[in-house]
Scaffold this motif. Structure first.
Motif, PDB file in Angstrom:
ATOM      1  N   LEU A  27      14.237 -28.570 120.620  1.00 22.16           N
ATOM      2  CA  LEU A  27      13.903 -27.586 120.972  1.00 22.16           C
ATOM      3  C   LEU A  27      12.837 -27.524 121.769  1.00 22.16           C
ATOM      4  CD1 LEU A  27      14.738 -24.476 120.963  1.00 22.16           C
ATOM      5  CD2 LEU A  27      13.391 -24.154 119.090  1.00 22.16           C
ATOM      6  N   PHE A  28      11.683 -28.303 121.344  1.00 19.42           N
ATOM      7  CA  PHE A  28      10.530 -28.273 122.011  1.00 19.42           C
ATOM      8  C   PHE A  28      10.842 -29.269 123.367  1.00 19.42           C
ATOM      9  CE2 PHE A  28       8.371 -27.424 117.843  1.00 19.42           C
ATOM     10  CZ  PHE A  28       7.821 -26.243 118.234  1.00 19.42           C
ATOM     11  N   GLY A  29      11.475 -30.306 123.287  1.00 17.92           N
ATOM     12  CA  GLY A  29      11.816 -31.130 124.529  1.00 17.92           C
ATOM     13  C   GLY A  29      12.392 -30.214 125.723  1.00 17.92           C
ATOM     14  N   PHE A  30      13.309 -29.426 125.136  1.00 18.50           N
ATOM     15  CA  PHE A  30      14.081 -28.649 126.152  1.00 18.50           C
ATOM     16  C   PHE A  30      13.135 -27.566 126.561  1.00 18.50           C
ATOM     17  CE2 PHE A  30      18.257 -29.669 124.326  1.00 18.50           C
ATOM     18  CZ  PHE A  30      18.893 -30.020 125.444  1.00 18.50           C
ATOM     19  N   GLY A  31      12.411 -26.926 126.035  1.00 18.54           N
ATOM     20  CA  GLY A  31      11.323 -25.894 126.138  1.00 18.54           C
ATOM     21  C   GLY A  31      10.264 -26.498 127.152  1.00 18.54           C
ATOM     22  N   LEU A  32       9.876 -27.659 126.965  1.00 20.58           N
ATOM     23  CA  LEU A  32       8.733 -28.238 128.001  1.00 20.58           C
ATOM     24  C   LEU A  32       9.709 -28.622 129.176  1.00 20.58           C
ATOM     25  CD1 LEU A  32       6.040 -29.690 128.294  1.00 20.58           C
ATOM     26  CD2 LEU A  32       6.881 -31.796 127.128  1.00 20.58           C
ATOM     27  N   ALA A  33      10.659 -29.363 129.196  1.00 27.57           N
ATOM     28  CA  ALA A  33      11.349 -29.610 130.467  1.00 27.57           C
ATOM     29  C   ALA A  33      11.669 -28.335 131.393  1.00 27.57           C
ATOM     30  CB  ALA A  33      12.817 -30.321 130.107  1.00 27.57           C
ATOM     31  N   ARG A  34      12.180 -27.312 130.733  1.00 31.08           N
ATOM     32  CA  ARG A  34      12.330 -25.943 131.492  1.00 31.08           C
ATOM     33  C   ARG A  34      11.162 -25.563 131.890  1.00 31.08           C
ATOM     34  NH1 ARG A  34      16.927 -24.928 133.475  1.00 31.08           N
ATOM     35  NH2 ARG A  34      16.266 -22.764 133.276  1.00 31.08           N
ATOM     36  N   TYR A  35       9.978 -25.649 131.177  1.00 35.92           N
ATOM     37  CA  TYR A  35       8.447 -25.145 131.633  1.00 35.92           C
ATOM     38  C   TYR A  35       8.027 -25.934 132.733  1.00 35.92           C
ATOM     39  CZ  TYR A  35       3.445 -24.003 131.580  1.00 35.92           C
ATOM     40  OH  TYR A  35       2.147 -23.700 131.921  1.00 35.92           O
ATOM     41  N   LEU A  36       8.064 -27.385 132.529  1.00 29.59           N
ATOM     42  CA  LEU A  36       7.804 -28.031 133.798  1.00 29.59           C
ATOM     43  C   LEU A  36       8.499 -27.920 135.028  1.00 29.59           C
ATOM     44  CD1 LEU A  36       6.899 -31.444 131.651  1.00 29.59           C
ATOM     45  CD2 LEU A  36       5.463 -29.588 132.530  1.00 29.59           C
ATOM     46  N   GLU A  37       9.681 -27.418 134.826  1.00 30.04           N
ATOM     47  CA  GLU A  37      10.740 -26.900 136.081  1.00 30.04           C
ATOM     48  C   GLU A  37      10.141 -25.757 136.671  1.00 30.04           C
ATOM     49  OE1 GLU A  37      15.365 -26.454 137.040  1.00 30.04           O
ATOM     50  OE2 GLU A  37      14.690 -28.247 135.614  1.00 30.04           O
ATOM     51  N   GLU A  38       8.859 -25.583 137.133  1.00 29.26           N
ATOM     52  CA  GLU A  38       8.120 -24.282 137.647  1.00 29.26           C
ATOM     53  C   GLU A  38       8.307 -23.204 136.870  1.00 29.26           C
ATOM     54  OE1 GLU A  38      10.390 -23.486 141.426  1.00 29.26           O
ATOM     55  OE2 GLU A  38      10.064 -25.778 142.057  1.00 29.26           O
ATOM     56  N   GLY A  39       8.037 -23.330 135.593  1.00 29.67           N
ATOM     57  CA  GLY A  39       7.959 -22.289 134.762  1.00 29.67           C
ATOM     58  C   GLY A  39       9.033 -21.470 134.212  1.00 29.67           C
ATOM     59  N   LYS A  40      10.193 -22.034 134.471  1.00 30.31           N
ATOM     60  CA  LYS A  40      11.368 -21.523 133.858  1.00 30.31           C
ATOM     61  C   LYS A  40      11.408 -21.499 132.456  1.00 30.31           C
ATOM     62  CE  LYS A  40      14.403 -23.201 137.791  1.00 30.31           C
ATOM     63  NZ  LYS A  40      15.420 -23.796 137.899  1.00 30.31           N
ATOM     64  N   THR A  41      12.181 -20.226 131.862  1.00 32.35           N
ATOM     65  CA  THR A  41      12.493 -20.258 130.445  1.00 32.35           C
ATOM     66  C   THR A  41      13.907 -21.002 130.027  1.00 32.35           C
ATOM     67  OG1 THR A  41      13.612 -18.068 130.561  1.00 32.35           O
ATOM     68  CG2 THR A  41      11.070 -18.167 130.240  1.00 32.35           C
ATOM     69  N   PHE A  42      14.199 -20.766 128.789  1.00 26.54           N
ATOM     70  CA  PHE A  42      15.731 -21.227 128.387  1.00 26.54           C
ATOM     71  C   PHE A  42      16.762 -20.590 129.073  1.00 26.54           C
ATOM     72  CE2 PHE A  42      13.214 -22.599 124.488  1.00 26.54           C
ATOM     73  CZ  PHE A  42      13.541 -24.123 124.392  1.00 26.54           C
ATOM     74  N   ASP A  43      17.604 -21.228 129.510  1.00 31.87           N
ATOM     75  CA  ASP A  43      18.647 -20.674 129.972  1.00 31.87           C
ATOM     76  C   ASP A  43      20.006 -20.696 128.875  1.00 31.87           C
ATOM     77  OD1 ASP A  43      19.391 -23.308 130.345  1.00 31.87           O
ATOM     78  OD2 ASP A  43      20.002 -23.047 132.241  1.00 31.87           O
ATOM     79  N   PHE A  44      21.139 -20.053 129.101  1.00 30.88           N
ATOM     80  CA  PHE A  44      22.270 -20.032 128.279  1.00 30.88           C
ATOM     81  C   PHE A  44      22.499 -21.519 127.975  1.00 30.88           C
ATOM     82  CE2 PHE A  44      26.921 -19.864 127.189  1.00 30.88           C
ATOM     83  CZ  PHE A  44      26.515 -19.033 126.049  1.00 30.88           C
ATOM     84  N   GLY A  45      22.635 -22.475 128.727  1.00 29.70           N
ATOM     85  CA  GLY A  45      23.188 -23.766 128.592  1.00 29.70           C
ATOM     86  C   GLY A  45      22.274 -24.528 127.734  1.00 29.70           C
ATOM     87  N   SER A  46      20.960 -24.190 127.653  1.00 31.51           N
ATOM     88  CA  SER A  46      19.995 -24.877 126.924  1.00 31.51           C
ATOM     89  C   SER A  46      20.203 -24.390 125.515  1.00 31.51           C
ATOM     90  CB  SER A  46      18.509 -24.656 127.114  1.00 31.51           C
ATOM     91  OG  SER A  46      18.459 -24.989 128.478  1.00 31.51           O
ATOM     92  N   TRP A  47      20.439 -23.224 125.201  1.00 32.66           N
ATOM     93  CA  TRP A  47      20.653 -22.544 124.027  1.00 32.66           C
ATOM     94  C   TRP A  47      22.223 -23.139 123.188  1.00 32.66           C
ATOM     95  CZ3 TRP A  47      16.780 -20.993 121.152  1.00 32.66           C
ATOM     96  CH2 TRP A  47      15.952 -20.391 121.733  1.00 32.66           C
ATOM     97  N   VAL A  48      23.042 -23.178 124.123  1.00 29.78           N
ATOM     98  CA  VAL A  48      24.205 -23.895 123.810  1.00 29.78           C
ATOM     99  C   VAL A  48      24.361 -25.210 123.078  1.00 29.78           C
ATOM    100  CG1 VAL A  48      26.677 -24.429 124.433  1.00 29.78           C
ATOM    101  CG2 VAL A  48      25.828 -22.134 125.145  1.00 29.78           C
ATOM    102  N   ILE A  49      23.233 -25.956 123.815  1.00 29.03           N
ATOM    103  CA  ILE A  49      23.284 -27.415 123.296  1.00 29.03           C
ATOM    104  C   ILE A  49      22.485 -27.628 122.133  1.00 29.03           C
ATOM    105  CG2 ILE A  49      21.778 -29.587 124.142  1.00 29.03           C
ATOM    106  CD1 ILE A  49      22.581 -29.030 126.949  1.00 29.03           C
ATOM    107  N   ILE A  50      21.572 -26.502 121.936  1.00 30.20           N
ATOM    108  CA  ILE A  50      20.671 -26.624 120.539  1.00 30.20           C
ATOM    109  C   ILE A  50      21.686 -26.147 119.595  1.00 30.20           C
ATOM    110  CG2 ILE A  50      18.839 -25.191 119.476  1.00 30.20           C
ATOM    111  CD1 ILE A  50      17.160 -25.606 122.406  1.00 30.20           C
ATOM    112  N   ALA A  51      22.564 -25.245 119.990  1.00 26.04           N
ATOM    113  CA  ALA A  51      23.489 -24.799 118.755  1.00 26.04           C
ATOM    114  C   ALA A  51      24.488 -25.811 118.519  1.00 26.04           C
ATOM    115  CB  ALA A  51      24.064 -23.659 119.424  1.00 26.04           C
ATOM    116  N   ILE A  52      24.797 -26.660 119.448  1.00 24.57           N
ATOM    117  CA  ILE A  52      25.695 -27.763 119.154  1.00 24.57           C
ATOM    118  C   ILE A  52      24.988 -28.680 118.400  1.00 24.57           C
ATOM    119  CG2 ILE A  52      26.876 -29.555 120.332  1.00 24.57           C
ATOM    120  CD1 ILE A  52      27.707 -27.700 122.698  1.00 24.57           C
ATOM    121  N   LEU A  53      23.679 -28.860 118.725  1.00 23.13           N
ATOM    122  CA  LEU A  53      23.071 -30.010 117.957  1.00 23.13           C
ATOM    123  C   LEU A  53      22.751 -29.605 116.351  1.00 23.13           C
ATOM    124  CD1 LEU A  53      20.069 -31.059 120.550  1.00 23.13           C
ATOM    125  CD2 LEU A  53      22.097 -32.534 119.667  1.00 23.13           C
ATOM    126  N   ALA A  54      22.741 -28.384 116.280  1.00 25.62           N
ATOM    127  CA  ALA A  54      22.424 -27.719 114.966  1.00 25.62           C
ATOM    128  C   ALA A  54      23.465 -27.758 114.153  1.00 25.62           C
ATOM    129  CB  ALA A  54      21.956 -26.246 115.084  1.00 25.62           C
TER     130      ALA A  54
END
Length: 72
Positions: A27-54
């Protein structure tokens, strides 16, 4: 010296703890990657991947607990 086998509940909880750390780090890795990509926040795809991991963590913990129960 004897080795004590873990009960199925202990095995389940141990796997859940390790998996929770894995999901939180992801979760932190996805958040950092999205933040470093011009300040974006989580998108739906990121939440889907995190849910699949969980779900994978929960499934793995359940399977390990069932196998431990079968061995005892």
């Amino acid at each position: 010296m004897t080795i004590r086998k873990k009960t199925p509940v202990e095995k389940f909880m141990q796997t859940l703890k390790l998996g929770a750390v894995f999901v939180i780090v992801s979760l932190f890795g996805f958040g950092l990657a999205r933040y470093l990509e011009e300040g974006k926040t989580f998108d739906f795809g990121s939440w889907v991947i995190i849910a699949i991991l969980a779900c994978a963590v929960l499934l793995t913990a359940t399977i390990r607990a069932l196998l431990a129960a079968r061995r005892t």
